[in-house]
Each structure stands twice: as structure tokens, then as C-alpha cells.
Design a protein around this motif. Structure first.
Motif, short mmCIF file in Angstrom:
data_model
loop_
_atom_site.label_atom_id
_atom_site.label_comp_id
_atom_site.label_asym_id
_atom_site.label_seq_id
_atom_site.Cartn_x
_atom_site.Cartn_y
_atom_site.Cartn_z
N PHE A 44 -10.27 -24.35 -8.85
CA PHE A 44 -11.29 -25.31 -9.29
C PHE A 44 -10.71 -26.30 -10.28
O PHE A 44 -9.75 -26.01 -10.99
N LEU A 45 -11.33 -27.48 -10.27
CA LEU A 45 -11.03 -28.51 -11.25
C LEU A 45 -12.03 -28.38 -12.39
O LEU A 45 -13.20 -28.08 -12.14
N THR A 46 -11.60 -28.64 -13.59
CA THR A 46 -12.51 -28.60 -14.72
C THR A 46 -12.25 -29.79 -15.62
O THR A 46 -11.11 -30.20 -15.85
N LEU A 47 -13.34 -30.37 -16.12
CA LEU A 47 -13.30 -31.55 -16.98
C LEU A 47 -13.93 -31.20 -18.32
O LEU A 47 -15.02 -30.61 -18.35
N VAL A 58 1.46 -17.32 -21.54
CA VAL A 58 2.00 -18.67 -21.52
C VAL A 58 1.77 -19.36 -22.85
O VAL A 58 2.70 -19.79 -23.53
N GLU A 59 0.50 -19.46 -23.25
CA GLU A 59 0.19 -20.11 -24.52
C GLU A 59 -1.29 -19.98 -24.80
O GLU A 59 -2.08 -19.60 -23.93
N ARG A 60 -1.68 -20.28 -26.04
CA ARG A 60 -3.08 -20.48 -26.37
C ARG A 60 -3.29 -21.98 -26.35
O ARG A 60 -2.57 -22.72 -27.01
N GLY A 61 -4.26 -22.41 -25.57
CA GLY A 61 -4.51 -23.84 -25.48
C GLY A 61 -5.96 -24.10 -25.15
O GLY A 61 -6.78 -23.18 -25.13
N GLY A 62 -6.25 -25.36 -24.90
CA GLY A 62 -7.64 -25.70 -24.60
C GLY A 62 -7.71 -26.93 -23.73
O GLY A 62 -6.71 -27.62 -23.52
N LEU A 63 -8.89 -27.17 -23.24
CA LEU A 63 -9.15 -28.36 -22.44
C LEU A 63 -9.87 -29.34 -23.35
O LEU A 63 -11.03 -29.14 -23.70
N GLY A 64 -9.17 -30.38 -23.77
CA GLY A 64 -9.75 -31.33 -24.70
C GLY A 64 -10.73 -32.26 -24.02
O GLY A 64 -10.82 -32.32 -22.79
N PRO A 65 -11.47 -33.02 -24.83
CA PRO A 65 -12.45 -33.95 -24.26
C PRO A 65 -11.78 -34.93 -23.30
O PRO A 65 -10.76 -35.54 -23.63
N GLY A 66 -12.34 -35.06 -22.12
CA GLY A 66 -11.82 -35.98 -21.13
C GLY A 66 -10.66 -35.46 -20.31
O GLY A 66 -10.25 -36.09 -19.34
N ILE A 112 -8.70 -33.19 -17.58
CA ILE A 112 -9.01 -32.52 -16.31
C ILE A 112 -7.86 -31.58 -15.99
O ILE A 112 -6.69 -31.96 -16.11
N ALA A 113 -8.21 -30.38 -15.59
CA ALA A 113 -7.17 -29.40 -15.24
C ALA A 113 -7.56 -28.69 -13.95
O ALA A 113 -8.74 -28.57 -13.61
N LEU A 114 -6.53 -28.24 -13.25
CA LEU A 114 -6.72 -27.41 -12.05
C LEU A 114 -6.38 -25.97 -12.38
O LEU A 114 -5.27 -25.69 -12.84
N TYR A 115 -7.34 -25.08 -12.18
CA TYR A 115 -7.07 -23.64 -12.27
C TYR A 115 -6.66 -23.17 -10.88
O TYR A 115 -7.41 -23.37 -9.91
N HIS A 116 -5.51 -22.52 -10.79
CA HIS A 116 -5.02 -22.02 -9.52
C HIS A 116 -5.63 -20.65 -9.22
O HIS A 116 -5.61 -19.75 -10.07
N ALA A 117 -6.15 -20.52 -8.00
CA ALA A 117 -6.66 -19.22 -7.58
C ALA A 117 -5.54 -18.20 -7.61
O ALA A 117 -4.40 -18.51 -7.26
N HIS A 118 -5.85 -17.02 -8.04
CA HIS A 118 -4.94 -15.87 -7.98
C HIS A 118 -3.65 -16.04 -8.78
O HIS A 118 -2.67 -15.35 -8.53
N ARG A 119 -3.65 -16.96 -9.72
CA ARG A 119 -2.42 -17.13 -10.53
C ARG A 119 -2.73 -17.29 -12.01
O ARG A 119 -2.14 -16.64 -12.85
N ASP A 120 -3.68 -18.16 -12.33
CA ASP A 120 -3.99 -18.44 -13.72
C ASP A 120 -4.99 -17.42 -14.24
O ASP A 120 -6.08 -17.26 -13.71
N VAL A 121 -4.60 -16.77 -15.32
CA VAL A 121 -5.46 -15.79 -15.99
C VAL A 121 -5.79 -16.38 -17.35
O VAL A 121 -4.92 -16.94 -18.03
N HIS A 122 -7.06 -16.28 -17.75
CA HIS A 122 -7.38 -16.73 -19.10
C HIS A 122 -8.40 -15.84 -19.76
O HIS A 122 -9.22 -15.19 -19.10
N MET A 178 -0.07 -21.56 -15.91
CA MET A 178 -1.33 -21.88 -16.53
C MET A 178 -1.93 -23.09 -15.81
O MET A 178 -1.28 -23.70 -14.98
N PRO A 179 -3.20 -23.44 -16.14
CA PRO A 179 -3.80 -24.57 -15.44
C PRO A 179 -2.94 -25.82 -15.55
O PRO A 179 -2.27 -26.06 -16.56
N ARG A 180 -3.02 -26.59 -14.51
CA ARG A 180 -2.21 -27.81 -14.42
C ARG A 180 -3.06 -29.01 -14.83
O ARG A 180 -4.11 -29.26 -14.22
N LEU A 181 -2.63 -29.71 -15.85
CA LEU A 181 -3.36 -30.91 -16.25
C LEU A 181 -3.19 -31.98 -15.18
O LEU A 181 -2.08 -32.18 -14.67
N ILE A 182 -4.25 -32.64 -14.84
CA ILE A 182 -4.24 -33.68 -13.82
C ILE A 182 -4.37 -35.04 -14.52
O ILE A 182 -5.37 -35.31 -15.20
N ASP A 183 -3.37 -35.86 -14.34
CA ASP A 183 -3.39 -37.20 -14.94
C ASP A 183 -4.21 -38.09 -14.03
O ASP A 183 -3.82 -38.36 -12.89
#
Lengths: 300, 327
Positions: A123-126, A158-166, A168-178, A1-6
Motif C-alpha cells: 500500500f501507498l501511504t501519505l 532498520v531504523e526508527r522513522g516516520g512519515l512526515g507531512p506530505g 508518500i511511501a510504499l509499504y512492501h507486502a511481506h517485507r516491511d515490518v513496523h 523499510m518503506p520506500r519513499l516515493i518522490d
């Protein structure tokens, strides 16, 4: 799943500054240093809670009759924040809540809700505004599927989750499905999208998560449509090209479009059946799988 | 996906794709500027600004007897570019959804000229799986069959209300050369038996002011889906909603103008509601203004909302008096 970026940073960048930095430095989601620099710039852009609202107010002031180029080929929920430059671009996405009038009127499909898919770009998403949409996340083995409709994709939930306020996550091409779910309240995400001239030749899929299969290839390009139309028109050069592409094109998606074009050029079902039998015997997994499906449908 | 070595190499160097796509775009530009296309595309621009089709002779010919030649001359150089550069993709708007593939050859103002290819087998499968539907997009549609044959019907909506209309159908058979002119807000072509494939050229000019696009179940007449007739409206409706959620009071003057402009009811109502949410006094004054506007299609809805708000918030009466007697 997307990787959270600290990526903690209190600095602020204007939109122009952020776009200039990305265009000047480039963005490679597979390079850790590039990834973290882009994430930091995205964080700094997001630290300004007003810039997007300023853009919205300016657009509302332009009014309904303004001659404004919309969306860059995307729908109305996408706001292109800067002209694409180099290997990346910046965009914002508006995610309406389920009780918003715009969602009730247009339906979830119009906002990509409930449509499981992967991406042919990283892509990165915030999470910029609001609680953020939630997703059911899956992974799959991209090179393990051929891509024909109905093929088992061996999706791993993997899980049900979300991108909370603030966040940042990286969606991997050809791997992460949502499969996205409307947020509790209207939300906005801002993306740094990696782009490459070649990415259109790497297939993107929609999935049927109910049965775990590939639903369809969603990354069709104009050349595939052109080939189908030209063969249907009776263009002999197009037919010869379709025969060649069907056997030799590097993209299996184009090979499939070529065989589809040849089938569409046949006046009766016997002719189409003969075309799909040739495709089935080609030795190519995508063609064989799709041909078997088409032959079964013709026989039904 | 099987990643062919030729595609894998593009990950390190995508310049061949860029170069071949550039050559594709050059071919497209030469076609656009050439004698077969330029007069037609110029006419699309005029038509998109509101000119009558009879005053756009090149376009009228392309949408009539000249359709097959126009399509052939458009597609031939693109096929040649594909042969020369198999990895190129031109910058053309296209879509492939279900049984229909579309390619936009020209668009300007309110008009768009597109090729559409219908896959007869896929169409038949789709009709087995679900009730037939049709999209009614207010404006004028001219359609000419370039190749293929079909059984079809022209479906017409009448009466009822937005959520459910009466549907009448007129059967017809279509073949190469056949033409249709549709009042697309209430007429649509429903294809149901296409032999192999059918290629058509379609000219559509959306209505002004823009009216919502409705997708209807043709068996029941029920509205299935609705969207704004003008993409700008959809964008502004979302922008208005988000400005409201962001509590951007500085959007109020713009929202007030949008609530009174000649856009579709959806956008106007969204703008009005957001104004109410941002500032009770200004928003209520705007609501009353719309409620009192003779002939305004939103007036009845605005009156109902004003009555409801007065009942739930009696203090609004004071605001109403202030609005009537500001001195």
C-alpha cells in the motif's frame, strides 16, 4: 523499510475523481508505472487540505443516532473514503497522540500502537495531517519463516522513522515490518491499499521484536474458525474434511487450523497429544514447529 | 510462509478464490433464507430493535433447547462449501484471539448472535500467565452451552467507582444444554477449566443509551481497559477530536448537539471540550449549560471545569454575564 516515493505535483483531485481514477486504472504496487500513477493521484488528493475535514463535519452533523455503516470491518480510527473497487481502495487513518483522551481511554492496542506486524498487501501511504506517527522499522525474509509461534523471524532492525507531512511511501507486502508509535500530535494518513481475492491466503504476522520471533499469524479467515467449530460440534463430515485439509490444503495456516480442530475434538489431553504427534510427523515445517510447541505445553 | 505452487499461481490469477468465495457466500445466503435460519434472524432484528426475547420465539428456541440443531444446520452447509471450494472464504465476521474463536451468525440493531469456541488448553495457559480478566459490556447476554464441559464462575461487579469495583463470584459447572442469562454490564462468565473445547451460542443486546465497556482485573477489581459501548460513539469521539485539531469551526453546531445528546459521557465530554477549544464564548456557554443541567451525569464535571476556567481566566466571567443577560 518503506520506500519513499518522490512525487511532486501541485494538481488537485476531488475524492470522487481520485477514487474513479484508481478504480478505472487499477493499482499494482509491483509495477513502477502503476505505482507512480497511484502516488500522483494520492498526492493530488492530499493537496486538498479540506476534504477530510468536510467529511468529518458531515459525519458529526449526522449525529449519534444516525444509522451509519461503520468502518468496513475496521475500527473507528479508519475512515473508508470510497467503496472498494477493482484491486484497490482508499482509506484514511486517524492516529491520536499519546495525550489524547481517546487514546488514554482505549489504550494503544486499539490503535495498533506497539504491535509489530507486516502486511499481506502492498500500500501507498501519505502523511496528510499532523506530524505523523513514527515506527520502528524492520525487514524479514517472508519465505524464510514457516510461521509457528516462537519461531525466530531473523528480523533486521532498520531504523526508527516516520512519515512526515506530505511524504508518500510504499509499504512492501511481506517485507516491511513496523511497530507504530503515537505521533506528537493527532495525525492522519491516507492509504491506497492494493487488494486481491487471494491475499487472505498469504499469511500476515505479528512479531515479538523483543526476542525476534513470530508471535502469531494474524490473518485467520472465517473458514478456519468454521472448521474448528464444526469438528467441536461432532460433525463427522467436518472431521473427515479436517483430516484431508491437515495433509493436503495448499495453505499451511489452514493445515494448522485443521489439526487444531482435530485436537480440540479430543476429550482428553492424551487424545490431543496423539493428534499433535501425527501433525509433528507430517513433514511440514509450520506443523512440526507448532506441534512441538503444543506438545511441550501439554507436557508442562 | 511456505508458498505452495497452488497459492503462487493465485498471484497471477486469483479468480479461483473469487469464484469459490462466491459459492461460499451463496451457501451462506441459502442458509440465511432457509427455514432453519430465517425466522431466527428475523427475530434477531426484532430483538435488536428492543423487543423482549419472549416475543422472539424462534430466537428464544435457538438460544435454548434448539441451540445445537441451529448451530449444526448453520455449520453443515458451510463445511460442504469448504469441501467443494477449499480456497473460498465466506463473508462472516469472525475473530480468533487467545483461547477464543468467535463467529457472528447474525447481527441487527443492538443485537448480535454468535458462536464461540473456547480452547481449554489455551485458556489454562492464559490463566497461568496473567490475572483473570473479564469484559463487562452493558446489555443483556443469553448464553447456551452446545458442547463441552467447564468449571466456571459468574462474576459480579458492585459498588466502588468506575476505576475499581468490588468483585463477587458464584461458582458453577457448565455442560451441554446449560443456559445463563446475564446482566452483562455487571455480570460476566469466567471460565477456568474447560475440558478440551467448549462451544456456546451467545446472544447479546447492548444497552441503550450505550454505556462504556469495561475490562476488569477479577483479582483486584481494577479497571484495565475501557471502550465506548457503541462503535458509532468511538467514531464520533475521534471525529470530534480531529475536527478540533483541524480547527474546523464549522463543526461547532454539531459538537454542541453531541454534547447535549443521549450518547455516552465519553463522547459528550469530548464534543464539549472540542467546542471549547474551537470557540471560547460558544464553548463556555455550552459548558455552563451542561453544568446547570439537573440530573445530567456530566454536570458535576462541567461545574468543576467551569470553576477552574473562571479561576484561570477571569475574563470568562464577562462571557458568563453575557450569556445570562444577553440584552
Amino acid at each position: 523499510m518503506p520506500r519513499l516515493i518522490d512525487c511532486a505535483d501541485e494538481g488537485v483531485l476531488s475524492l470522487a475523481e481520485c477514487a474513479d481514477r484508481l478504480a478505472g486504472r487499477g493499482f499494482d504496487p509491483l509495477d513502477e508505472a502503476s505505482l507512480h500513477e497511484a502516488a500522483r493521484d494520492l498526492r493530488r488528493l492530499g493537496n486538498d487540505p479540506h476534504f477530510l475535514g468536510d467529511l468529518l463535519v458531515a459525519d458529526l452533523e449526522r449525529g449519534f443516532g444516525a444509522d451509519v455503516a461503520e468502518g468496513g470491518g475496521y475500527g473507528p480510527q479508519v475512515i473508508m473514503l470510497a467503496d472498494p473497487g477493482g484491486d484497490s481502495f482508499l482509506r484514511a487513518n486517524i492516529w491520536p497522540a499519546a495525550n489524547e483522551a481517546v487514546l488514554r481511554a482505549s489504550g494503544g492496542d486499539a490503535f495498533a500502537f506497539g504491535l509489530p506486524h507486516d502486511h499481506n498487501f502492498g500500500f501507498l501511504t501519505l502523511g496528510y495531517f499532523g506530524p505523523g506517527y513514527r515506527s520502528d522499522y524492520y525487514t524479514f525474509d517472508y519465505e524464510g519463516v514457516a510461521g509457528w509461534t516462537g519461531e525466530s523471524a531473523h528480523l533486521k532492525f532498520v531504523e526508527r522513522g516516520g512519515l512526515g507531512p506530505g511524504e508518500i511511501a510504499l509499504y512492501h507486502a511481506h517485507r516491511d515490518v513496523h511497530s507504530q508509535i503515537p505521533p506528537e500530535a493527532m495525525s492522519v494518513s491516507i492509504n491506497v491499499m492494493h487488494m486481491s481475492a487471494a491475499q487472505g491466503w498469504f499469511d500476515q504476522y505479528a512479531f515479538d521484536t523483543g526476542v525476534g520471533t513470530v508471535a502469531r499469524i494474524v490473518s485467520q479467515g472465517p473458514s478456519e474458525v468454521i472448521l474448528r467449530m464444526a469438528v467441536a460440534l461432532g460433525d463427522e463430515a467436518a472431521r473427515v474434511l479436517a483430516e484431508d485439509f491437515g495433509r493436503h490444503h495448499p495453505s499451511d495456516r489452514m493445515r494448522l487450523a485443521a489439526w487444531d480442530a482435530l485436537a480440540l475434538g479430543e476429550a482428553d489431553s492424551a487424545g490431543r497429544e496423539a493428534v499433535w504427534r501425527r501433525a509433528e510427523a507430517s513433514g511440514n515445517r509450520l506443523l512440526a514447529g507448532e506441534a512441538r510447541r503444543r506438545l511441550a505445553l501439554l507436557a508442562a | 510462509m511456505r508458498i505452495d505452487p497452488a497459492l503462487a499461481a493465485l498471484r497471477a490469477d486469483s479468480s479461483p478464490v473469487a469464484a469459490q468465495s462466491g459459492a461460499f457466500d451463496d451457501a451462506l445466503a441459502r442458509w440465511r433464507e432457509g427455514p432453519a435460519a430465517r425466522p431466527v434472524l428475523d427475530d434477531v432484528a426484532r430483538y435488536g430493535e428492543g423487543a423482549a426475547l419472549v416475543r422472539c420465539p424462534a430466537l428464544a428456541r435457538a438460544c435454548g433447547d434448539g441451540a445445537a440443531r441451529f448451530a449444526a444446520l448453520a455449520l453443515a452447509p458451510l463445511v460442504a462449501a469448504m469441501r467443494a471450494g477449499p480456497l473460498g472464504q465466506p463473508r462472516l465476521v469472525c475473530s480468533s484471539a487467545g483461547a477464543i474463536h468467535r463467529l457472528t451468525l447474525g447481527a441487527s440493531g443492538r443485537a448480535a448472535l454468535s458462536l464461540a469456541l473456547v480452547d481449554g488448553d489455551a485458556l489454562a495457559r492464559g490463566r497461568k500467565d496473567a490475572a483473570p480478566r473479564a469484559v463487562f459490556q452493558p446489555g443483556d447476554t443469553h448464553l447456551v452451552v452446545i458442547s463441552g464441559q467447564a468449571h466456571a464462575r459468574v462474576v459480579r461487579l458492585s459498588g466502588g467507582d468506575l476505576r475499581r469495583r468490588h468483585v463477587r463470584a458464584e461458582p458453577l459447572r457448565l455442560g451441554a444444554g446449560d443456559r445463563l442469562a446475564l446482566d452483562a454490564g455487571c455480570e460476566a462468565l469466567d471460565l477456568f477449566d474447560v475440558r478440551g473445547a467448549m462451544l456456546t451460542l451467545r446472544l447479546h443486546r447492548r444497552a441503550t443509551p450505550a454505556a462504556p465497556i469495561g475490562e476488569y482485573d477479577l483479582d483486584t477489581g481494577a479497571l484495565v481497559h475501557q471502550s465506548a459501548g457503541n462503535p458509532r460513539e468511538s467514531r464520533l469521539a475521534l471525529a470530534a477530536a480531529l475536527a478540533g485539531r483541524m480547527k474546523r469551526r464549522d463543526a461547532l453546531p454539531a459538537l454542541a448537539r453531541l454534547a447535549r445528546c443521549d450518547a455516552g459521557d465519553g463522547l459528550r465530554w469530548q464534543a464539549l471540550r472540542e467546542a471549547l477549544g474551537l470557540d471560547t464564548a460558544q464553548g463556555f456557554a455550552l459548558l455552563l449549560d451542561v453544568a446547570r443541567s439537573e440530573g445530567d451525569p456530566l454536570a458535576p464535571t462541567a461545574r468543576r471545569l467551569a470553576d477552574d476556567l473562571r479561576a484561570r481566566h477571569p475574563a470568562l466571567a464577562a462571557l458568563e454575564e453575557d450569556a445570562l443577560c444577553p440584552g
